[in-house]
Design a protein around this motif. Structure first.
Motif, short mmCIF file in Angstrom:
data_model
loop_
_atom_site.label_atom_id
_atom_site.label_comp_id
_atom_site.label_asym_id
_atom_site.label_seq_id
_atom_site.Cartn_x
_atom_site.Cartn_y
_atom_site.Cartn_z
N GLN A 35 0.83 -1.20 0.00
CA GLN A 35 0.00 0.00 0.00
C GLN A 35 0.87 1.26 0.00
N PHE A 36 1.87 1.28 0.86
CA PHE A 36 2.78 2.43 0.93
C PHE A 36 3.50 2.62 -0.40
N ALA A 37 4.10 1.55 -0.92
CA ALA A 37 4.91 1.65 -2.13
C ALA A 37 4.07 2.08 -3.33
N GLN A 38 2.88 1.53 -3.47
CA GLN A 38 2.03 1.91 -4.59
C GLN A 38 1.60 3.36 -4.50
N THR A 39 1.24 3.80 -3.32
CA THR A 39 0.81 5.19 -3.15
C THR A 39 1.97 6.14 -3.42
N LEU A 40 3.13 5.86 -2.82
CA LEU A 40 4.28 6.74 -3.03
C LEU A 40 4.72 6.71 -4.49
N GLN A 41 4.77 5.54 -5.09
CA GLN A 41 5.19 5.42 -6.49
C GLN A 41 4.27 6.22 -7.40
N GLY A 42 2.97 6.16 -7.16
CA GLY A 42 2.03 6.93 -7.97
C GLY A 42 2.29 8.43 -7.86
N GLU A 43 2.53 8.89 -6.65
CA GLU A 43 2.80 10.32 -6.46
C GLU A 43 4.15 10.72 -7.05
N LEU A 44 5.14 9.83 -6.96
CA LEU A 44 6.45 10.13 -7.54
C LEU A 44 6.37 10.17 -9.07
N GLN A 45 5.63 9.25 -9.65
CA GLN A 45 5.48 9.25 -11.11
C GLN A 45 4.79 10.53 -11.58
N ALA A 46 3.76 10.96 -10.87
CA ALA A 46 3.07 12.20 -11.23
C ALA A 46 4.02 13.39 -11.10
N ALA A 47 4.82 13.41 -10.05
CA ALA A 47 5.77 14.51 -9.86
C ALA A 47 6.85 14.50 -10.95
N MET A 48 7.32 13.31 -11.31
CA MET A 48 8.33 13.21 -12.37
C MET A 48 7.76 13.75 -13.69
N GLN A 49 6.52 13.44 -13.99
CA GLN A 49 5.90 13.93 -15.23
C GLN A 49 5.67 15.43 -15.17
N ALA A 50 5.30 15.94 -14.01
CA ALA A 50 4.98 17.37 -13.88
C ALA A 50 6.23 18.24 -13.79
N GLY A 51 7.27 17.78 -13.11
CA GLY A 51 8.41 18.66 -12.89
C GLY A 51 9.75 17.96 -12.80
N GLY A 52 9.80 16.69 -13.15
CA GLY A 52 11.06 15.97 -13.16
C GLY A 52 11.53 15.57 -11.77
N PRO A 53 12.80 15.14 -11.69
CA PRO A 53 13.34 14.63 -10.42
C PRO A 53 13.32 15.63 -9.27
N VAL A 54 13.49 16.92 -9.56
CA VAL A 54 13.49 17.90 -8.47
C VAL A 54 12.13 17.93 -7.78
N GLN A 55 11.06 17.87 -8.55
CA GLN A 55 9.73 17.83 -7.94
C GLN A 55 9.49 16.50 -7.23
N ALA A 56 10.05 15.42 -7.75
CA ALA A 56 9.91 14.11 -7.10
C ALA A 56 10.61 14.11 -5.74
N ILE A 57 11.73 14.80 -5.64
CA ILE A 57 12.44 14.91 -4.36
C ILE A 57 11.55 15.59 -3.33
N GLU A 58 10.85 16.62 -3.75
CA GLU A 58 9.92 17.31 -2.85
C GLU A 58 8.84 16.35 -2.35
N VAL A 59 8.34 15.50 -3.25
CA VAL A 59 7.32 14.51 -2.87
C VAL A 59 7.91 13.53 -1.86
N CYS A 60 9.10 13.04 -2.14
CA CYS A 60 9.75 12.12 -1.20
C CYS A 60 9.94 12.77 0.16
N HIS A 61 10.33 14.02 0.13
CA HIS A 61 10.63 14.73 1.38
C HIS A 61 9.38 14.95 2.24
N THR A 62 8.29 15.34 1.60
CA THR A 62 7.10 15.68 2.38
C THR A 62 6.08 14.55 2.43
N ARG A 63 5.82 13.91 1.30
CA ARG A 63 4.74 12.93 1.25
C ARG A 63 5.12 11.55 1.76
N ALA A 64 6.35 11.11 1.55
CA ALA A 64 6.71 9.76 2.01
C ALA A 64 6.45 9.57 3.50
#
Length: 186
Positions: A35-64
Protein backbone atom coordinates in the motif's frame (compact mmCIF):
# COMPACT_ATOMS: atom_id res chain seq x y z
CA UNK A 1 3.61 -39.30 33.07
CA UNK A 2 0.31 -37.42 32.75
CA UNK A 3 2.12 -34.13 33.37
CA UNK A 4 4.59 -34.87 30.51
CA UNK A 5 1.71 -35.75 28.18
CA UNK A 6 -0.11 -32.52 29.07
CA UNK A 7 3.00 -30.43 28.43
CA UNK A 8 3.61 -32.22 25.12
CA UNK A 9 -0.02 -31.71 24.11
CA UNK A 10 0.21 -28.01 24.95
CA UNK A 11 3.44 -27.71 22.96
CA UNK A 12 1.88 -29.42 19.95
CA UNK A 13 -1.19 -27.20 19.98
CA UNK A 14 0.85 -24.01 20.52
CA UNK A 15 3.17 -24.62 17.54
CA UNK A 16 0.49 -24.24 14.83
CA UNK A 17 -0.85 -21.10 16.53
CA UNK A 18 2.65 -19.57 16.55
CA UNK A 19 3.20 -20.59 12.93
CA UNK A 20 -0.12 -19.08 11.91
CA UNK A 21 0.68 -15.94 13.92
CA UNK A 22 3.85 -15.25 11.96
CA UNK A 23 2.16 -16.06 8.64
CA UNK A 24 -0.59 -13.56 9.46
CA UNK A 25 1.95 -10.95 10.55
CA UNK A 26 4.11 -11.43 7.44
CA UNK A 27 1.04 -11.08 5.20
CA UNK A 28 -0.04 -7.92 7.05
CA UNK A 29 3.48 -6.50 6.72
CA UNK A 30 3.60 -7.20 2.99
CA UNK A 31 0.17 -5.59 2.53
CA UNK A 32 1.23 -2.45 4.40
CA UNK A 33 4.42 -2.20 2.33
CA UNK A 34 2.50 -2.72 -0.91
CA UNK A 35 0.00 0.00 0.00
CA UNK A 36 2.78 2.43 0.93
CA UNK A 37 4.91 1.65 -2.13
CA UNK A 38 2.03 1.91 -4.59
CA UNK A 39 0.81 5.19 -3.15
CA UNK A 40 4.28 6.74 -3.03
CA UNK A 41 5.19 5.42 -6.49
CA UNK A 42 2.03 6.93 -7.97
CA UNK A 43 2.80 10.32 -6.46
CA UNK A 44 6.45 10.13 -7.54
CA UNK A 45 5.48 9.25 -11.11
CA UNK A 46 3.07 12.20 -11.23
CA UNK A 47 5.77 14.51 -9.86
CA UNK A 48 8.33 13.21 -12.37
CA UNK A 49 5.90 13.93 -15.23
CA UNK A 50 4.98 17.37 -13.88
CA UNK A 51 8.41 18.66 -12.89
CA UNK A 52 11.06 15.97 -13.16
CA UNK A 53 13.34 14.63 -10.42
CA UNK A 54 13.49 17.90 -8.47
CA UNK A 55 9.73 17.83 -7.94
CA UNK A 56 9.91 14.11 -7.10
CA UNK A 57 12.44 14.91 -4.36
CA UNK A 58 9.92 17.31 -2.85
CA UNK A 59 7.32 14.51 -2.87
CA UNK A 60 9.75 12.12 -1.20
CA UNK A 61 10.63 14.73 1.38
CA UNK A 62 7.10 15.68 2.38
CA UNK A 63 4.74 12.93 1.25
CA UNK A 64 6.71 9.76 2.01
CA UNK A 65 6.57 10.31 5.79
CA UNK A 66 2.91 11.32 5.57
CA UNK A 67 2.01 8.24 3.53
CA UNK A 68 3.94 5.98 5.92
CA UNK A 69 2.10 7.50 8.87
CA UNK A 70 -1.27 7.12 7.13
CA UNK A 71 -0.65 3.47 6.21
CA UNK A 72 0.67 2.77 9.71
CA UNK A 73 -2.50 4.16 11.26
CA UNK A 74 -4.80 2.29 8.89
CA UNK A 75 -2.99 -1.02 9.33
CA UNK A 76 -2.05 -0.85 13.03
CA UNK A 77 1.68 -1.13 12.33
CA UNK A 78 4.71 1.13 12.37
CA UNK A 79 5.98 1.41 8.78
CA UNK A 80 9.26 3.05 7.82
CA UNK A 81 12.27 2.78 5.51
CA UNK A 82 15.94 2.50 6.31
CA UNK A 83 19.25 2.03 4.54
CA UNK A 84 22.96 1.61 5.06
CA UNK A 85 23.35 4.84 3.06
CA UNK A 86 20.68 7.13 4.45
CA UNK A 87 19.32 10.30 2.95
CA UNK A 88 17.20 11.34 5.94
CA UNK A 89 18.85 10.93 9.38
CA UNK A 90 15.48 10.01 10.92
CA UNK A 91 15.63 6.81 8.82
CA UNK A 92 18.88 5.59 10.39
CA UNK A 93 18.86 1.84 11.06
CA UNK A 94 19.01 0.46 14.57
CA UNK A 95 21.46 -2.39 15.30
CA UNK A 96 19.08 -5.17 14.21
CA UNK A 97 18.09 -3.33 11.04
CA UNK A 98 21.76 -2.74 10.17
CA UNK A 99 22.50 -6.46 10.55
CA UNK A 100 19.54 -7.36 8.34
CA UNK A 101 20.56 -4.81 5.69
CA UNK A 102 24.07 -6.29 5.64
CA UNK A 103 22.59 -9.79 5.21
CA UNK A 104 20.35 -8.48 2.43
CA UNK A 105 23.40 -7.09 0.60
CA UNK A 106 25.22 -10.43 0.99
CA UNK A 107 22.19 -12.36 -0.29
CA UNK A 108 21.92 -10.08 -3.35
CA UNK A 109 25.66 -10.41 -4.00
CA UNK A 110 25.24 -14.20 -3.85
CA UNK A 111 22.67 -13.98 -6.66
CA UNK A 112 19.34 -13.86 -4.85
CA UNK A 113 16.66 -11.81 -6.59
CA UNK A 114 16.39 -8.57 -4.58
CA UNK A 115 12.64 -8.41 -5.24
CA UNK A 116 12.22 -11.45 -2.97
CA UNK A 117 14.64 -10.64 -0.15
CA UNK A 118 12.86 -10.26 3.17
CA UNK A 119 13.26 -11.29 6.80
CA UNK A 120 11.25 -11.25 10.03
CA UNK A 121 11.78 -11.84 13.72
CA UNK A 122 10.10 -11.56 17.07
CA UNK A 123 12.11 -8.79 18.71
CA UNK A 124 12.33 -8.29 22.47
CA UNK A 125 13.42 -4.95 23.88
CA UNK A 126 13.12 -4.88 27.65
CA UNK A 127 9.48 -5.55 28.53
CA UNK A 128 8.33 -4.73 24.99
CA UNK A 129 7.92 -7.37 22.34
CA UNK A 130 7.26 -6.71 18.70
CA UNK A 131 7.16 -8.49 15.40
CA UNK A 132 9.63 -7.01 12.92
CA UNK A 133 9.60 -7.49 9.16
CA UNK A 134 11.99 -6.09 6.56
CA UNK A 135 11.74 -6.22 2.78
CA UNK A 136 14.54 -5.13 0.47
CA UNK A 137 14.13 -2.12 -1.82
CA UNK A 138 16.05 -2.72 -5.05
CA UNK A 139 17.29 0.23 -7.11
CA UNK A 140 15.26 0.55 -10.29
CA UNK A 141 16.13 2.59 -13.34
CA UNK A 142 13.93 5.52 -12.29
CA UNK A 143 15.70 5.66 -8.90
CA UNK A 144 19.00 6.55 -10.57
CA UNK A 145 17.93 10.15 -11.29
CA UNK A 146 18.25 10.90 -7.56
CA UNK A 147 20.28 7.98 -6.22
CA UNK A 148 22.61 7.08 -9.10
CA UNK A 149 26.17 7.95 -10.05
CA UNK A 150 25.29 10.65 -12.61
CA UNK A 151 22.89 12.90 -10.66
CA UNK A 152 22.24 16.21 -12.44
CA UNK A 153 23.17 19.58 -10.88
CA UNK A 154 19.58 20.78 -10.17
CA UNK A 155 18.88 17.47 -8.41
CA UNK A 156 22.08 17.77 -6.38
CA UNK A 157 21.07 21.31 -5.36
CA UNK A 158 17.63 20.11 -4.23
CA UNK A 159 19.14 17.17 -2.34
CA UNK A 160 21.70 19.40 -0.63
CA UNK A 161 18.94 21.82 0.40
CA UNK A 162 16.55 19.18 1.77
CA UNK A 163 19.04 16.56 2.93
CA UNK A 164 22.37 18.20 3.86
CA UNK A 165 23.77 14.91 5.24
CA UNK A 166 22.66 12.83 2.21
CA UNK A 167 24.67 9.63 1.68
CA UNK A 168 22.16 7.90 -0.60
CA UNK A 169 23.89 8.41 -3.94
CA UNK A 170 26.19 6.35 -6.12
CA UNK A 171 23.87 3.39 -6.61
CA UNK A 172 23.61 1.23 -9.71
CA UNK A 173 20.49 -0.49 -10.95
CA UNK A 174 19.85 -3.78 -9.14
CA UNK A 175 21.69 -2.82 -5.96
CA UNK A 176 19.76 -2.53 -2.71
CA UNK A 177 18.68 0.99 -1.86
CA UNK A 178 17.55 -0.11 1.59
CA UNK A 179 14.53 -1.79 3.09
CA UNK A 180 11.00 -1.27 4.25
CA UNK A 181 10.59 -1.92 7.97
CA UNK A 182 7.31 -2.94 9.58
CA UNK A 183 6.92 -3.24 13.34
CA UNK A 184 3.84 -4.76 14.92
CA UNK A 185 3.25 -4.59 18.66
CA UNK A 186 2.57 -7.87 20.41
Amino acid sequence: MKRFALISLLALTAAPVAAQDHVTRVEASRAAIQQFAQTLQGELQAAMQAGGPVQAIEVCHTRAPEIAQQVSGQRGVDLSRTSLKIRNPSNSPDAWEREVLERFDARRAAGENPMHIEEFTYYVRGDEQEFRFMKAIPVGEVCLACHGTAVQAPVIDALNRLYPADAARGYEQGQLRGAFVVRQPM
